[in-house]
Design a protein around this motif. Structure first.
Motif, short mmCIF file in Angstrom:
data_model
loop_
_atom_site.label_atom_id
_atom_site.label_comp_id
_atom_site.label_asym_id
_atom_site.label_seq_id
_atom_site.Cartn_x
_atom_site.Cartn_y
_atom_site.Cartn_z
N ALA A 1 0.82 -1.21 0.00
CA ALA A 1 0.00 0.00 0.00
C ALA A 1 0.86 1.27 0.00
CB ALA A 1 -0.95 0.00 1.20
N ILE A 2 1.99 1.23 0.68
CA ILE A 2 2.87 2.40 0.71
C ILE A 2 3.46 2.65 -0.67
CG2 ILE A 2 5.02 3.34 1.67
CD1 ILE A 2 4.26 1.85 4.29
N HIS A 3 3.89 1.58 -1.33
CA HIS A 3 4.42 1.71 -2.69
C HIS A 3 3.35 2.26 -3.63
CE1 HIS A 3 6.83 0.94 -6.20
NE2 HIS A 3 5.92 0.11 -6.69
N ALA B 1 1.39 9.32 -5.96
CA ALA B 1 1.90 10.68 -5.69
C ALA B 1 2.89 11.12 -6.77
CB ALA B 1 2.56 10.73 -4.32
N ASP B 2 3.72 10.19 -7.23
CA ASP B 2 4.76 10.54 -8.20
C ASP B 2 4.28 10.49 -9.65
OD1 ASP B 2 6.51 10.81 -6.08
OD2 ASP B 2 7.39 8.81 -6.34
N GLY B 3 3.43 9.50 -9.97
CA GLY B 3 3.07 9.30 -11.37
C GLY B 3 1.61 9.42 -11.70
N TRP C 1 -2.45 6.74 -13.53
CA TRP C 1 -2.05 5.71 -14.48
C TRP C 1 -0.88 4.88 -13.94
CZ3 TRP C 1 -5.87 4.55 -17.13
CH2 TRP C 1 -6.76 5.52 -17.59
N ALA C 2 -0.01 5.49 -13.19
CA ALA C 2 1.07 4.73 -12.54
C ALA C 2 0.48 3.75 -11.53
CB ALA C 2 2.06 5.67 -11.86
N LEU C 3 -0.51 4.20 -10.79
CA LEU C 3 -1.17 3.33 -9.82
C LEU C 3 -1.89 2.19 -10.52
CD1 LEU C 3 -2.00 2.64 -6.93
CD2 LEU C 3 -3.89 4.25 -7.19
N TYR C 4 -2.63 2.49 -11.59
CA TYR C 4 -3.34 1.44 -12.31
C TYR C 4 -2.38 0.41 -12.89
CZ TYR C 4 -7.91 3.67 -12.02
OH TYR C 4 -9.08 4.19 -11.57
#
Length: 92
Positions: free
Chosen positions: A59-61, A67-69, A72-75
């Motif tokens: 979850a932290i990653h 936050a950074d990307g 779409w980075a999360l997906y």
């Protein structure tokens, strides 16, 4: 449309999987389909943490990726976990 759905329902042996971003209506459509076909609905939203944790979800990653990307980075991070979850659900 309902005739096509009935045929499709029989073809896929009573499993319908709706995948997409949050807030796009999957749960709403799922409720309608479950009601129409008189079956139970299983929503990943309620079980995401337990299913993702089985595969080592961090979850932290995920929070840092978002936050950074952005979304779409999360997906991109979520996709393997979604596939695993669908396989897990199909086994139940």
């Amino acid at each position: 449309m309902l005739k096509l759905l009935k045929w499709w329902w029989l073809f896929i042996k009573n499993i319908i999987v709706l995948i997409g971003p949050e807030g796009t209506g999957k749960t709403t459509i799922g409720k309608l389909l479950a009601s129409h076909f008189n079956v139970n609905q299983y929503t990943l939203d309620r079980h995401r943490d337990e299913l993702y944790n089985e595969m080592g979800y961090d979850a932290i990653h995920a929070k840092n990726l978002f936050a950074d990307g952005g979304i779409w980075a999360l997906y991109s991070y979520w996709k393997p976990f979604e596939a695993f979850s669908v396989k897990s659900i199909k086994r139940t």
